[in-house]
Write an enzyme that holds these catalytic residues in place. Structure first.
Site, PDB file in Angstrom:
ATOM      1  N   CYS A  33       0.822  -1.215   0.000  1.00 46.66           N
ATOM      2  CA  CYS A  33       0.000   0.000   0.000  1.00 46.66           C
ATOM      3  C   CYS A  33       0.851   1.258   0.000  1.00 46.66           C
ATOM      4  O   CYS A  33       0.351   2.346  -0.257  1.00 46.66           O
ATOM      5  CB  CYS A  33      -0.969   0.005   1.172  1.00 46.66           C
ATOM      6  SG  CYS A  33      -0.197   0.298   2.763  1.00 46.66           S
ATOM      7  N   CYS A 106      -1.278   6.247  11.648  1.00 40.29           N
ATOM      8  CA  CYS A 106      -0.018   6.991  11.490  1.00 40.29           C
ATOM      9  C   CYS A 106       0.800   6.914  12.770  1.00 40.29           C
ATOM     10  O   CYS A 106       2.002   6.640  12.734  1.00 40.29           O
ATOM     11  CB  CYS A 106      -0.294   8.445  11.124  1.00 40.29           C
ATOM     12  SG  CYS A 106      -1.120   8.640   9.531  1.00 40.29           S
TER      13      CYS A 106
END
Length: 160
Positions: A33, A106
């Site tokens: 990804c 994140c």
């Protein structure tokens, strides 16, 4: 999330780039990804304790991942390995305020890269568990490019 803090972290990004003389390196993410973070750590002796002297990072991902990684490299400075290992993704991203649900990964990626570096310090790279990328040599771009060549999933083109 505090947008002003995010913009400040991006405008004044700290510790971006490779550290060739690092004592530990950790990489987390998926070449499939494209979201990846690599963290380098260098130690020093201070008052009879081994503490993190400096850290640097590379990130392929969104602005939030870059901002969290930049902030985290500053937050872990002066901490022992054990102190840094005890830090959560929330602590590492706290200066940005609460991350929205779609950006929580994140902080988790940065925490994972930190843990991978600290835990792999005395282990061979082959002992790393997924989703940690076991090849710690070269740059993060090298890792992504190699993954794309072997898996046929992505193609990275670097220009100067």
């Amino acid at each position: 999330m505090d947008e002003a803090a995010l913009q400040q972290a991006l405008t004044d990004t700290q510790n971006l780039g490779e550290m060739p003389d690092a004592d530990a390196v950790g990489t987390v993410g998926s070449p499939d990804c494209g979201d990846m973070v690599r963290l380098w750590i260098k130690y020093k002796e201070k008052d009879g304790r081994k503490v993190i002297d400096k850290a640097s990072f590379q990130s392929f991902g969104c602005q939030t991942a870059i901002a969290v990684a930049s902030i985290a490299t500053e937050l872990i400075r002066g901490k022992t390995k054990e102190e840094a290992l005890s830090m959560s993704a929330e602590e590492l991203s706290k200066p940005l305020g609460p991350l929205p649900p779609m950006k929580i990964h994140c902080g988790q990626m940065v925490e994972g890269a930190l843990r991978a570096a600290l835990e792999a310090e005395n282990k061979p790279a082959s002992a790393a568990a997924a989703p940690v990328v076991s090849d710690q040599s070269g740059t993060l771009a090298d890792a992504l490019s190699a993954a794309g060549k072997t898996q046929g999933k992505i193609k990275i083109v670097l220009t100067s």
